[in-house]
Design an enzyme around this catalytic site. Sequence first.
Site, PDB file in Angstrom:
ATOM      1  N   GLY A   1      -2.816  -4.562   2.278  1.00  0.00           N
ATOM      2  CA  GLY A   1      -3.558  -5.172   1.161  1.00  0.00           C
ATOM      3  C   GLY A   1      -4.112  -4.085   0.261  1.00  0.00           C
TER       4      GLY A   1
ATOM      5  N   ARG B   1       3.213  -5.154   2.678  1.00  0.00           N
ATOM      6  CA  ARG B   1       3.251  -5.152   4.144  1.00  0.00           C
ATOM      7  C   ARG B   1       4.714  -4.925   4.498  1.00  0.00           C
ATOM      8  NH1 ARG B   1      -1.962  -6.561   4.840  1.00  0.00           N
ATOM      9  NH2 ARG B   1      -2.782  -8.122   3.400  1.00  0.00           N
TER      10      ARG B   1
ATOM     11  N   ASP C   1      -5.797  -1.086   9.139  1.00  0.00           N
ATOM     12  CA  ASP C   1      -5.389  -0.804  10.521  1.00  0.00           C
ATOM     13  C   ASP C   1      -3.883  -0.966  10.753  1.00  0.00           C
ATOM     14  OD1 ASP C   1      -5.617  -3.535  10.227  1.00  0.00           O
ATOM     15  OD2 ASP C   1      -6.451  -3.868  12.223  1.00  0.00           O
TER      16      ASP C   1
ATOM     17  N   THR D   1      -9.221  -0.604   2.394  1.00  0.00           N
ATOM     18  CA  THR D   1      -9.138  -2.060   2.590  1.00  0.00           C
ATOM     19  C   THR D   1     -10.455  -2.684   2.152  1.00  0.00           C
ATOM     20  OG1 THR D   1      -9.137  -3.846   4.249  1.00  0.00           O
ATOM     21  CG2 THR D   1      -9.721  -1.673   5.048  1.00  0.00           C
ATOM     22  N   ILE D   2     -10.383  -3.859   1.549  1.00  0.00           N
ATOM     23  CA  ILE D   2     -11.639  -4.507   1.148  1.00  0.00           C
ATOM     24  C   ILE D   2     -12.417  -5.019   2.363  1.00  0.00           C
ATOM     25  CG2 ILE D   2     -10.799  -5.198  -1.147  1.00  0.00           C
ATOM     26  CD1 ILE D   2     -10.643  -8.120   0.019  1.00  0.00           C
ATOM     27  N   ASP D   3     -11.733  -5.121   3.527  1.00  0.00           N
ATOM     28  CA  ASP D   3     -12.352  -5.785   4.683  1.00  0.00           C
ATOM     29  C   ASP D   3     -13.435  -4.951   5.374  1.00  0.00           C
ATOM     30  OD1 ASP D   3     -10.523  -7.782   4.162  1.00  0.00           O
ATOM     31  OD2 ASP D   3      -9.099  -7.085   5.678  1.00  0.00           O
TER      32      ASP D   3
ATOM     33  N   ASP E   1     -13.177  -3.001   7.860  1.00  0.00           N
ATOM     34  CA  ASP E   1     -13.095  -3.234   9.302  1.00  0.00           C
ATOM     35  C   ASP E   1     -12.519  -2.042  10.070  1.00  0.00           C
ATOM     36  OD1 ASP E   1     -10.583  -3.478   8.236  1.00  0.00           O
ATOM     37  OD2 ASP E   1     -10.056  -5.313   9.306  1.00  0.00           O
TER      38      ASP E   1
ATOM     39  N   ARG F   1     -10.420 -11.099   6.431  1.00  0.00           N
ATOM     40  CA  ARG F   1      -9.462 -11.290   7.540  1.00  0.00           C
ATOM     41  C   ARG F   1     -10.165 -11.811   8.782  1.00  0.00           C
ATOM     42  NH1 ARG F   1      -4.202  -9.678   7.936  1.00  0.00           N
ATOM     43  NH2 ARG F   1      -4.433  -8.286   6.189  1.00  0.00           N
TER      44      ARG F   1
ATOM     45  N   HIS G   1      -7.919 -13.859  -3.870  1.00  0.00           N
ATOM     46  CA  HIS G   1      -7.485 -12.505  -4.241  1.00  0.00           C
ATOM     47  C   HIS G   1      -8.251 -11.894  -5.411  1.00  0.00           C
ATOM     48  CE1 HIS G   1      -4.249 -13.696  -1.566  1.00  0.00           C
ATOM     49  NE2 HIS G   1      -3.984 -12.404  -1.426  1.00  0.00           N
TER      50      HIS G   1
END
Length: 336
Positions: A11, A72, A103, A126-128, A130, A172, A258
């Site tokens: 992403g 991806r 990840d 990543t925007i997450d 994480d 996510r 998005h």
Amino acid sequence: MTKIALLTSGGDAPGMNAAIRAIVHSCQHHQYECIGFFHGYNGLLNDKWQTLIHQDVSNVLQFGGTLLKSARCPAMCTPDGPKQAANTLRKHQIDALIVIGGDGSFHGLEAIKAHWQGQVIGLPGTIDNDLAGSDNTIGFATAVTTATHAIDKIRDTANAFERVFIVEVMGRHSGHIAFNVGLATGAEAILSFENCDPTNTAPQLAQLIAQIQIQKQHNHESFVIVLAENLWPGGPEALKTQLAEQAGIDSAVCVLGHIQRGGSPAPEDRLLATELGLAAVNAVASHRDQVMIGKQGNQIQEVPLSYAISAAKPVDGRWVEAHSDILTEYLIKHRE
Ligand code: F6P
């Protein structure tokens, strides 16, 4: 001459262009050659690349997306994908591969490393938010800013109609965006992995209904529920139906989606990306391998890729507590 390959994967995240720019500038400073592969790992599999110099990265840091494109790449999860990627790196006599991604992208780096001797370096993009080993990931600050501004706008119409809104945010399987945005917008409820059990949502639903009913009795104008994506069984529409069927509560659903990934990167992301990009090239110069470059407590840090991928990165407990305290205070006050 040392030759560095660079790609963006998974992403996309606002700030990736700023990281590419910093890496290209730093390569020129070190007199390294830099080539960019396109479309994530697909560029390595299809041998699609271009040499990157100053001119290629002028006027890019203010834009979201990524000039190298991203994707991806399911082929990287097959036995042949990483071997083929390693062959391309050998063909171009690459010394180090830098990947900006999340990840899944770092799993790809580890898989390539099993077939290739060069250095592999990850940058958290990543925007997450994480990935363990960096307080923030590139793109997170922008996503939080975008979602906050969007919910501020939703609040206006929610107030006008005295409405309940369910706003789904990305992340996510982590609640960093949900909690930061929920607190920043003063959401009446935050439903996320940290405070809601998706296998037993009945208690949360009961609490939510009680909270909305109390709020309605006290004539508050609106009620915003920030919901983490992939949490509630059936998603926000299922929650809307349950509120209506179980308590006659009408609500509107808005999935931010998005838009949280796009837009001009916030200054925090531009600066983080620039710092990490420069540090990534320094890490190549210092012969580092299989590390992710992050920033923790205002210090640039290197952590093993395996740690970044596997260690937990929980939402700051202070945020979870703050939300719970605000909610408890509110319920006590209005039950009096
Ligand atoms: O990892 C970034 C992210 O935007 C997640 O927040 C979201 O779950 C996912 O990617 C969406 O992926 P896609 O754009 O492939 O649908």
